[in-house]
Design an enzyme around this catalytic site. Structure first.
Site, PDB file in Angstrom:
ATOM      1  N   ARG A  99       0.874  -1.054   0.111  1.00 56.32           N
ATOM      2  CA  ARG A  99       0.068  -0.291   0.229  1.00 56.32           C
ATOM      3  C   ARG A  99       1.017   1.153   0.013  1.00 56.32           C
ATOM      4  NH1 ARG A  99      -2.136   0.592   5.384  1.00 56.32           N
ATOM      5  NH2 ARG A  99      -0.674   2.962   5.387  1.00 56.32           N
ATOM      6  N   HIS A 159      -2.932   4.109   4.518  1.00 55.98           N
ATOM      7  CA  HIS A 159      -4.723   3.758   4.405  1.00 55.98           C
ATOM      8  C   HIS A 159      -5.986   4.239   3.971  1.00 55.98           C
ATOM      9  CE1 HIS A 159      -7.807   0.962   6.328  1.00 55.98           C
ATOM     10  NE2 HIS A 159      -8.473   1.693   6.013  1.00 55.98           N
ATOM     11  N   TYR A 210       3.801   4.583  11.609  1.00 52.20           N
ATOM     12  CA  TYR A 210       4.079   3.078  11.612  1.00 52.20           C
ATOM     13  C   TYR A 210       4.820   2.465  10.892  1.00 52.20           C
ATOM     14  CZ  TYR A 210      -0.169   3.047   8.692  1.00 52.20           C
ATOM     15  OH  TYR A 210      -0.770   3.555   7.801  1.00 52.20           O
TER      16      TYR A 210
HETATM   17  C1  TPP Z   1     -14.885  -5.540  11.796  1.00 51.59           C
HETATM   18  C2  TPP Z   1     -14.334  -4.304  10.882  1.00 51.59           C
HETATM   19  N1  TPP Z   1     -12.945  -4.206  11.841  1.00 51.59           N
HETATM   20  C3  TPP Z   1     -12.515  -3.226  11.660  1.00 51.59           C
HETATM   21  C4  TPP Z   1     -12.605  -2.493  10.950  1.00 51.59           C
HETATM   22  C5  TPP Z   1     -11.725  -1.245  10.560  1.00 51.59           C
HETATM   23  N2  TPP Z   1     -10.442  -0.742   9.405  1.00 51.59           N
HETATM   24  C6  TPP Z   1     -11.062  -0.538   8.397  1.00 51.59           C
HETATM   25  S1  TPP Z   1      -9.827  -1.572   7.310  1.00 51.59           S
HETATM   26  C7  TPP Z   1      -8.961  -2.182   8.676  1.00 51.59           C
HETATM   27  C8  TPP Z   1      -7.657  -2.420   8.164  1.00 51.59           C
HETATM   28  C9  TPP Z   1      -8.126  -3.460   7.077  1.00 51.59           C
HETATM   29  O1  TPP Z   1      -6.693  -3.673   6.378  1.00 51.59           O
HETATM   30  P1  TPP Z   1      -6.868  -5.203   5.146  1.00 51.59           P
HETATM   31  O2  TPP Z   1      -7.082  -5.641   5.358  1.00 51.59           O
HETATM   32  O3  TPP Z   1      -4.912  -5.395   5.450  1.00 51.59           O
HETATM   33  O4  TPP Z   1      -6.199  -4.188   4.155  1.00 51.59           O
HETATM   34  P2  TPP Z   1      -5.806  -2.934   3.395  1.00 51.59           P
HETATM   35  O5  TPP Z   1      -6.756  -1.341   4.336  1.00 51.59           O
HETATM   36  O6  TPP Z   1      -4.854  -3.273   3.420  1.00 51.59           O
HETATM   37  O7  TPP Z   1      -6.547  -2.670   1.580  1.00 51.59           O
HETATM   38  C10 TPP Z   1      -9.558  -1.937   9.526  1.00 51.59           C
HETATM   39  C11 TPP Z   1      -9.256  -2.240  10.835  1.00 51.59           C
HETATM   40  C12 TPP Z   1     -13.871  -2.552   9.963  1.00 51.59           C
HETATM   41  N3  TPP Z   1     -13.324  -1.198   8.789  1.00 51.59           N
HETATM   42  N4  TPP Z   1     -14.596  -3.182   9.474  1.00 51.59           N
END
Ligand code: TPP
Ligand code: TPP
Ligand code: MG
Ligand code: MG
Lengths: 325, 400, 325, 400
Positions: B277, B281, B290
């Site tokens: 990424r 985020h 981080y």
């Molecule tokens: C059930 C749930 N828990 C927490 C979140 C908050 N949240 C949104 S994105 C994220 C990180 C997701 O990481 P990843 O699956 O690796 O996807 P990336 O953002 O790296 O594409 C979090 C913790 C959420 N949207 N849904």
């Protein structure tokens, strides 16, 4: 008409639904070859094949997640959760997904084909994990419909309506009545309306509202009260969400008194919503406070289950208190 | 359990370190092929369609992040660095295979032809947004392009994709479903449920994990102890392949092969795309807290767009001029579309209550009536609601 | 006293809790090195080490399952759920496990050391998945305590009390106020009582009940009503479960009128419980129906969020309607 | 992600069929050791303690199923066929290691010394039941024996065990936690969460899966497509061993080694014990509807009690006489204890509201007061409630 118990009526409804629409698919833990731990899905796999009636792995969040996807694709997914006490692992899929699927997409997609069947309620020596009545959790969730039948005739007609309704429906089956409740049921295909209450008994002095397994309880209380000369109007809500405010309000306009009863704990139970809405709608007509006769604010017990349950005597006392207020 | 497991008489623990999942790669960063690698068949047209979608995504992300910074948008989320993974996988599918994505897959829509205006209407939540202004920016959905509306709760779409694909299998029309998700989302219970159900019920679904190194601030080493996501497939005896996610050709080829397994043999497949990424985020995040600039720089060297462009140039299909023209054209179109979207009115007040059910229940219609009366009483306090008041009369009734 | 915002107050409470008791452990998604997406756990890992403040994998059911076990073992587990909208995957662990742990074991075991912190509520352009107010689901669950602070001073004192309370507590933090609400906060260690409401403003004509982010809203409505010559008594419930019926009833005995406001949808929201209980307790004192000013019975919207929210003007209208009934 | 994954240039899918997890076994059914097998060190005393616990469990199950059939008990659930798995694992632990079981692990309590009366009081839900008659029969719990009270929702105890063990690690006293669960429960999301968290946080926990072939009526082939549960460990780079679950010595030895890894190296371990549920799922179930007598008979041949007894006899530590005496003694004791338990009064009415919180909240005390008045008004309608009315006065106040 044929005489049957509630399980047979439910089994018939599923059979008719599958027979009349090849897009109806039934699944859940042990529902396949075995026909479900209560046998509600007996013979369906034999009749319609493994592709349309099958066992799933033991994972409620997966069952409902899968059902959401299958419904979104255009099938009618009828998922069984073995006991309502075990529906919570699927809570996210139900509350965040099923309930919001149509809204969040602006109606591009929907899971209207989804029906979740699950046995609920106490009175079977099940302790706190085979006795819960979690309907109020779902009734606080716009986008869902929540339906509870009180007898075989209702169960068949409401379940057929639920499966065909273009919205996700939670169908709570009063397991205490599965075999205990029997009666005449039309043989063919019929539906009963969702969202409409039914006045089961007319009366003049007080309105009693309940649903599902609690119906026989309030009916018994009404009979007991009759001996005191109190005439009760008994309403089966049938649908908890949306619920039929008009029917209850009409009755209270007439009787001026209301007792609501459910097995779930008092605090935050669905009787609270009914009381809150009716005190507002019928304020000037109420002759005594709306009373709630419910489970205690504790988990469900075992040895003292009889003491815990909101039985006919407790409803009777509430009727008396209301009339003598 | 058909396997004849051998019996041993000395206790021995395994950990999975006994073997490893290699990474399938075709392209070097300079656009040349690895030794022994063979490019998949890809027509000139398709290759350019792919590249344009990648570039579209990159430009959209740049423009919209800027718009967010200017306060024109409440939120934005870039896919920068992961375009090859998303577009490459999408290009390997039939255009009417279902896509159930997480949120960083705008490239899939771009590839399928979702227009700039359609993007903008969602981002600005205006009256033309298919989602009727109900979800945050980037929660796209398109029935026409078989792209399920995005839902913020992570991983919920993964078991849904299994159910969707099961329905496709019943329909027997040779379609499949792909679901995208991050390596973070793969920690959710829904992921486990989905893999298990897909493998037991032999469902034509492709699970595509974008392993981009982070879940917001959480690096993969705090997300799992194993060598990535791929080994989880072994727990379900599911076909799995790991692929260089910045290598368009490799992702494309792996997904083509996965689709064949899914559709022709009803074998679900897990693809783990190793990528990064490159951006924050989301517009709410600042990664400097981080991770190091050095790490970011190293990955910037692996930019999937540059790599694909180099390959195209080697084919003689692309040059600097065309690149410049495309960028300019995209920027201009986006600017114009953004302005159009901003000028659109908000969704009508009645859209607050439609689509909760197929029809608006009586009690909810009453709530709307009360709200309408309130907004009429204080129109200056609710400019958006007042704006849409009369436009929305039929919406409330029709539920659409 | 020091001036700070709510996030700083929460961070201080966690710091004091960890400093004063080595058995306090904080964890959740991104709460470790990064300090949480809202920075509520900033610097805690630095100060107390990775073993006591850490990131978890992204799995809410695991976070709360782990927390239940850690609490049962005797530690004080303070788990963060990143948004209340994402608490549902943990619903089973909370409702079937945390809430029933002590009861089902006859007090052999308990998870009293558990606190779950989570930001809730709208007003931040979050759409339906960063705006929900799910407190009513948990308030229907005996065995849990549910607490919601309204400002930094309350947040610090209530969170310290929650962490040290010998029962599992859900601590809902009004994220709209994280930075918007600031004020004087005592520097040291102090606790505010759980289960006790607070009369924030005394008044004679009508009682307004709310909690958390809705407090400033009803306070503003009270001010507006003052201009009409209406004197409002404003009560911050602070704890939703158990809730302080006596405090609300006392007030309604005096004012004869009650308006309750929350952001969650109307049907089955916690205002229903308050209305149901108070109409019973104060029946003869009520001069007008108890009114509820809440979110609509829909998922949470985005573009029309302002229209959706139960704001001060809507509360004001309810006050007027009640007084003019 | 420290592994140096190699890169390949031809797409190749793996499934886990590339390798297999063997089954660790020591004992043949006749009590002799497999060739090359070595028995673990086991004193005469310990071996007999183990065997007595196994036999205790078997007799308890027989007696209580009979009692259920006579209508004396509402429900019962046997562990028949799985005694070696449960007792073997428990015997390899320290007696104060924590046990978080599913529900079919009465053998663990029997091994640790839970008395016949303690069993009976729970089964009859009487006033002496530690659980105060709140849960169904077989939901035992014991603080003294470090056995967490059973909870019916499946798999919830698995991530809890990880948290419990994390607390033990922080305490630094060299203790660990074992969690037992069925192969069906391992489909729940909680299982996946637990394995992942344990491996990331290096927690001293042992996951012991009783793979007994069925989840109620659902056979393993409809539960998962893989070769059992063991391969799931690879998804988390967790140590795993598969063991013959009907072989007491093998289970014991594997668990000893697992405990060493867990406690000394903070390495969580998954053990898959291959066994069979010889009885019905519970007293509510009839397996004739979903499996063959032939299959059951084949497994009855592998009875773990007989196998262990044969080994003991080969050591010269046991004979028919002792067997007969033990059985008789157990039966007599159980009969007497059952009668004692049945004669106990029910828990007091006030126990309905205690333990919801550490103290009874005012509103709940009011609910009790109303109930008490009601029961006093209709004592003949609520014989149990009336019986406990006065006995329970202090209980309500104390919350204990
Ligand atoms: C059930 C749930 N828990 C927490 C979140 C908050 N949240 C949104 S994105 C994220 C990180 C997701 O990481 P990843 O699956 O690796 O996807 P990336 O953002 O790296 O594409 C979090 C913790 C959420 N949207 N849904
Ligand atoms: C969450 C949940 N879902 C469903 C059930 C109902 N149920 C009780 S036991 C059981 C089967 C469990 O099988 P397995 O884990 O293999 O254990 P075994 O009975 O074979 O020992 C089911 C489905 C439950 N108790 N909890
Ligand atoms: Mg990621
Ligand atoms: Mg099993």
């Amino acid at each position: 008409m044929a005489h049957m118990n509630m399980l047979q009526a439910i089994n018939q409804a599923l059979d008719i639904a599958m027979d009349s629409d090849p897009r109806v698919i039934c699944f859940g833990e042990d529902v396949g070859g075995f026909g479900g731990v209560f046998r509600a899905t007996s013979h369906l796999q034999e009749k319609y094949g493994k592709a349309r009636c099958f066992n799933t792995p033991l994972v409620e969040q997966g069952i409902v997640g899968f059902a959401n996807g299958l419904a979104a694709q255009g099938h009618r997914a009828v998922a069984e959760i073995q006991f309502a006490d075990y529906i919570y692992p699927a809570f996210d899929q139900i509350v965040n997904e099923s309930a919001k699927f149509r809204y969040r997409s602006g109606n591009l997609f929907n899971v209207g084909g989804l029906t979740i069947r699950t046995p609920y309620g106490g009175g079977i020596s099940g302790g706190h994990y085979h006795s819960q009545s979690p309907e109020a959790y779902f009734a606080h969730t716009p986008g869902l419909k929540v339906v509870v039948p009180r007898n075989p005739h209702q169960a068949k007609g409401l379940l057929l309506a639920a499966i065909r309704d273009p919205n996700p429906v939670l169908f709570f089956e009063p397991k205490r009545l599965y075999r205990a409740s029997s009666g005449e049921v039309p043989e063919g295909d019929y539906q009963l309306p969702l969202g409409e209450a039914e006045v089961v008994k007319e009366g003049a002095d007080i309105t009693l509202v309940a649903w599902g397994a609690q119906l026989p309880v309030v009916e018994e209380a009404a009979e007991l009260a009759e001996r005191d000369g109190i005439s009760s109007e008994v309403i089966d809500l049938r649908s908890i969400l949306p619920w039929d405010r008009d029917c209850v309000a009409e009755s209270v306009f007439k009787t001026g008194r209301l007792v609501i009863s459910h097995e779930a704990p008092l605090t935050g139970g669905f009787a609270a919503e009914i009381a809150a809405a009716i005190q507002q709608r019928c304020f000037l007509y109420l002759e005594s406070p709306i009373a709630r006769v419910t489970g205690l604010d504790t988990p469900f017990p075992l040895t003292l289950e009889k003491e815990y349950l909101p039985d006919a005597l407790k409803v009777l006392e509430a009727i008396r208190a209301s009339v003598n207020f | 359990m058909t396997r004849d497991t051998s019996s041993v008489h000395v206790p021995h623990f395994m950990t999975g370190d006994e073997w490893q999942v290699p990474t399938f790669a075709l392209l070097r960063q300079d656009g040349s092929l690895h030794d022994g690698a063979e490019a998949p068949e890809l027509t000139h047209d398709k290759a350019l369609r792919i590249y344009r979608a990648m570039r579209f995504t990159r430009v959209l992300d740049e423009r919209m992040l800027a718009a967010q910074r200017q306060g024109r948008l409440s939120f934005y989320l870039q896919s920068t660095g992961e375009e090859a993974t998303v577009v490459g996988a999408t290009a390997a599918l039939q255009d009417d295979d279902m896509i159930m994505a997480q949120y960083r897959e705008q490239g899939a829509l771009a590839y399928r032809g979702f227009s700039i205006d359609e993007f903008m209407n969602q981002l600005f939540g205006n009256a033309l947004d298919y989602g009727k202004g109900r979800q945050m920016p980037i929660h796209y959905g398109s029935a026409e392009y078989h792209y399920m509306t995005i839902s913020s709760p992570l991983a919920t779409q993964i078991p849904q994709a299994v159910g969707y694909a099961y329905g496709q299998k019943l329909d027997g029309e040779g379609r499949c479903t792909i679901t995208f998700f991050g390596e973070g989302a793969a920690s959710e219970g829904d992921f486990h449920a989905a893999l298990n159900m897909a493998s037991v019920h032999q469902v034509p679904v492709i699970f595509l994990c974008r392993n981009n190194g982070y879940a917001i601030s959480t690096p993969v080493v705090e997300q799992f102890a194993a060598d990535g996501i791929a080994p989880r497939a072994f727990g379900y005896r599911m076909h799995v392949i790991r692929v260089d996610g910045n290598d368009l050709l490799a992702v494309y080829q792996a997904t083509l092969a996965a689709r064949r397994l899914a559709v022709e043999e009803n074998k679900p497949v897990l693809i783990e795309a190793m990528t990064y990424r490159l951006a924050a985020h989301s517009s709410s995040d600042d990664p400097s807290g981080y991770r190091s600039q050095k790490e970011e720089a190293a990955w910037r060297e692996k930019d999937p767009l540059a790599r694909m462009r180099h390959w195209l140039e080697r084919q003689g299909w692309w040059d600097d001029d065309e690149e410049r023209r495309l960028e300019e054209q995209l920027r201009d179109e986006m600017l114009a579309a953004m302005k159009r979207a901003e000028r659109q009115p908000p969704p009508p007040l009645a859209s607050l209550v439609s689509d909760v059910y197929d029809e608006v229940p009586a009690a909810l219609a009453e709530q709307l009536a009360v709200l309408e009366a309130h907004v009429r009483r204080y129109p200056e306090e609710y400019p958006r609601g007042a704006a849409g008041l009369d436009a929305g009369a039929e919406t409330a009734a029709g539920g659409q």
